[in-house]
Design an enzyme around this catalytic site. Structure first.
Site, mmCIF file in Angstrom:
data_model
loop_
_atom_site.group_PDB
_atom_site.id
_atom_site.type_symbol
_atom_site.label_atom_id
_atom_site.label_comp_id
_atom_site.label_asym_id
_atom_site.label_seq_id
_atom_site.Cartn_x
_atom_site.Cartn_y
_atom_site.Cartn_z
ATOM 1 N N HIS A 73 41.916 107.583 60.456
ATOM 2 C CA HIS A 73 41.258 107.440 59.161
ATOM 3 C C HIS A 73 40.856 108.828 58.648
ATOM 4 O O HIS A 73 40.430 109.693 59.424
ATOM 5 C CB HIS A 73 39.982 106.602 59.280
ATOM 6 C CG HIS A 73 40.213 105.165 59.652
ATOM 7 N ND1 HIS A 73 41.445 104.555 59.592
ATOM 8 C CD2 HIS A 73 39.341 104.204 60.065
ATOM 9 C CE1 HIS A 73 41.320 103.293 59.964
ATOM 10 N NE2 HIS A 73 40.056 103.052 60.262
ATOM 11 N N CYS A 116 34.916 101.847 62.889
ATOM 12 C CA CYS A 116 35.645 103.121 63.034
ATOM 13 C C CYS A 116 35.349 104.113 61.907
ATOM 14 O O CYS A 116 35.150 105.310 62.154
ATOM 15 C CB CYS A 116 37.142 102.860 63.121
ATOM 16 S SG CYS A 116 37.727 101.558 62.028
HETATM 17 N N1 NAP Z 1 41.651 98.817 65.250
HETATM 18 C C1 NAP Z 1 40.618 99.642 65.061
HETATM 19 O O1 NAP Z 1 40.767 100.813 64.612
HETATM 20 C C2 NAP Z 1 39.220 99.188 65.371
HETATM 21 C C3 NAP Z 1 38.181 100.131 65.330
HETATM 22 C C4 NAP Z 1 36.865 99.737 65.608
HETATM 23 C C5 NAP Z 1 36.622 98.428 65.932
HETATM 24 N N2 NAP Z 1 37.644 97.510 65.942
HETATM 25 C C6 NAP Z 1 37.315 96.128 66.276
HETATM 26 O O2 NAP Z 1 37.838 95.837 67.583
HETATM 27 C C7 NAP Z 1 38.210 94.463 67.652
HETATM 28 C C8 NAP Z 1 39.664 94.366 68.133
HETATM 29 O O3 NAP Z 1 40.489 95.032 67.197
HETATM 30 P P1 NAP Z 1 42.036 95.337 67.469
HETATM 31 O O4 NAP Z 1 42.422 96.247 66.368
HETATM 32 O O5 NAP Z 1 42.267 95.740 68.894
HETATM 33 O O6 NAP Z 1 42.672 93.868 67.221
HETATM 34 P P2 NAP Z 1 44.000 93.222 67.833
HETATM 35 O O7 NAP Z 1 45.049 94.247 68.022
HETATM 36 O O8 NAP Z 1 44.300 92.072 66.954
HETATM 37 O O9 NAP Z 1 43.552 92.678 69.284
HETATM 38 C C9 NAP Z 1 42.675 91.583 69.437
HETATM 39 C C10 NAP Z 1 42.438 91.292 70.911
HETATM 40 O O10 NAP Z 1 41.522 90.197 71.005
HETATM 41 C C11 NAP Z 1 42.092 89.173 71.829
HETATM 42 N N3 NAP Z 1 41.658 87.847 71.402
HETATM 43 C C12 NAP Z 1 41.831 87.275 70.189
HETATM 44 N N4 NAP Z 1 41.321 86.023 70.193
HETATM 45 C C13 NAP Z 1 40.820 85.821 71.433
HETATM 46 C C14 NAP Z 1 40.203 84.719 72.081
HETATM 47 N N5 NAP Z 1 39.944 83.585 71.423
HETATM 48 N N6 NAP Z 1 39.819 84.851 73.375
HETATM 49 C C15 NAP Z 1 40.064 86.015 74.053
HETATM 50 N N7 NAP Z 1 40.666 87.086 73.505
HETATM 51 C C16 NAP Z 1 41.041 86.983 72.208
HETATM 52 C C17 NAP Z 1 43.584 89.323 71.646
HETATM 53 O O11 NAP Z 1 44.247 88.679 72.713
HETATM 54 P P3 NAP Z 1 45.747 88.068 72.543
HETATM 55 O O12 NAP Z 1 46.679 89.250 72.596
HETATM 56 O O13 NAP Z 1 45.857 87.176 73.706
HETATM 57 O O14 NAP Z 1 45.776 87.372 71.220
HETATM 58 C C18 NAP Z 1 43.719 90.850 71.651
HETATM 59 O O15 NAP Z 1 43.675 91.315 72.975
HETATM 60 C C19 NAP Z 1 37.973 93.867 66.266
HETATM 61 O O16 NAP Z 1 36.709 93.257 66.213
HETATM 62 C C20 NAP Z 1 37.979 95.100 65.368
HETATM 63 O O17 NAP Z 1 37.220 94.911 64.188
HETATM 64 C C21 NAP Z 1 38.931 97.872 65.698
#
Ligand code: NAP
Length: 337
Positions: free
Chosen positions: A245, A129
């Protein structure tokens, strides 16, 4: 045309927004499936006015799916994506795991859309991001004056750490106020309390004193702009802001870019909005850039410490352009090609 889509990580901070943006942007497809971990199987999500059931991600869940938009932790992306590709899917991945693989394109549709055409591993990555908003702003400067060096300091919102990041800010702030300024909240995600605090570490410690988040600003910027000679000195800081950000950016270019020219270049860059009037207190701030898809640029001025230097401030919604919107835009590119 990819008829059957899946959103993996549909219950997360980024995933829930992907659903919303798929609705908003009217991306064409016939069917969409929502996957997450076994913990969320059976959970109901609202999509296009209907209740949809989340399915546990198993290898078989990918059979018949053509295009996946995935936002899961790095280790999950490492493990499930090769299996999904083996079963015929093309995967757009939000995680950091595949981004620097030379056979995986790293794509921002306004910057390097042509890179999305070749995906020999069946994976296209969406950048980090903090990198996305930086590179969208740098692109017109690089095209005009060739960026040689960047000094960037980030002020990153807690939503960048997912749902637990937001819990830490809200829980910590409430506990701090309820306990007369003493933080009694047992933080879940960060290395220290984030309410009423700033933490100058995002990601693990990696090389020469720089964290993994900081190194993403260096390596991902070079990969997307296709120029390994660009030097970047990054500092990434977590701040007690809910969403969006902010970045303070100093850029040194080969050819001088005046403030007026920079303003003109930013104004014609797709995906950039200039908000730059110091006299009238007009500049981008998280509270007015949240829930928007653009990168907002302001405080454009000469860098007084460097001959061909320019300074600016930029803000973008990390969950939208920094993640969900960018991934959905990549899906749109693929649907058009
Ligand atoms: N947040 C940001 O601003 C941002 C920006 C760019 C990139 N990212 C990237 O995007 C990704 C997700 O980030 P997020 O902020 O959305 O995180 P998050 O809120 O923690 O969500 C994680 C998601 O992944 C799922 N998950 C976790 N373990 C899993 C498994 N073993 N099998 C299948 N699904 C699984 C979770 O499902 P459950 O609900 O069932 O646990 C949830 O839907 C990360 O790699 C992060 O680095 C995030």
């Amino acid at each position: 045309m990819y008829d059957h889509l899946a959103v993996v990580g549909a219950t997360g901070a980024v995933g829930t927004l992907i659903l919303k943006i798929l609705e908003e942007r009217k991306v064409p497809y016939k069917t969409v499936t929502f996957l997450a971990s076994a913990r969320s199987a059976g959970k109901k999500l609202k999509f296009k006015g209907e209740e949809r059931t989340v399915v546990a991600m198993t290898p078989e869940a990918f059979d018949g799916i053509q295009l996946v938009i995935a936002s899961t932790p790095d280790e999950t992306a490492r493990d499930f994506i090769p299996e999904a590709v083996k079963r015929g899917c093309l995967v757009i991945d939000e995680s950091g795991y595949w981004r620097m693989d030379p056979e995986v394109p790293l794509v921002i549709p306004e910057v390097n859309p042509e890179a999305a055409k070749k995906h020999p591993k069946g994976i296209i990555s969406s950048p980090n991001c903090s990198t996305t908003q930086l590179v969208v702003a740098l692109k017109p400067l690089h095209d005009f004056g060739v960026v040689k060096r960047v000094v960037v300091s980030t002020y990153q919102a807690v939503s960048g750490a997912g749902l637990v990041g937001t819990r830490d800010l809200i829980g910590g702030a409430k506990s701090y106020l309820d306990n007369g300024g003493v933080d009694k909240y047992a933080y879940e995600n960060f290395s220290a309390p984030i309410a009423f605090n700033c933490i100058p570490q995002i990601g693990g410690h990696k090389e020469r004193g720089y964290t993994s988040e900081e190194l993403k600003l260096l390596y991902e910027t070079r990969k997307i702009l296709g120029d390994d000679s660009i030097r970047v000195c990054p500092t990434a800081v977590r701040v007690p802001v809910a969403n969006c950000h902010s970045e303070s950016v100093l850029v040194e270019t080969e050819k001088k870019i005046t403030v007026e020219k920079a303003r003109a270049l930013f104004s014609t860059m797709p995906g950039v909005v200039v908000m730059d009037d110091l006299d009238n207190k007009l500049y981008p701030m998280p509270h007015c850039c949240t829930d928007k898809d653009e990168v907002f640029v302001g405080r454009i001025r000469e860098d007084l410490s460097c001959e061909n230097g320019l300074a600016f401030w930029c803000v973008s919604d990390n969950l939208r352009k920094g993640a969900a919107t960018n991934a959905v835009q990549i899906a749109e590119l693929l649907q058009k090609s």
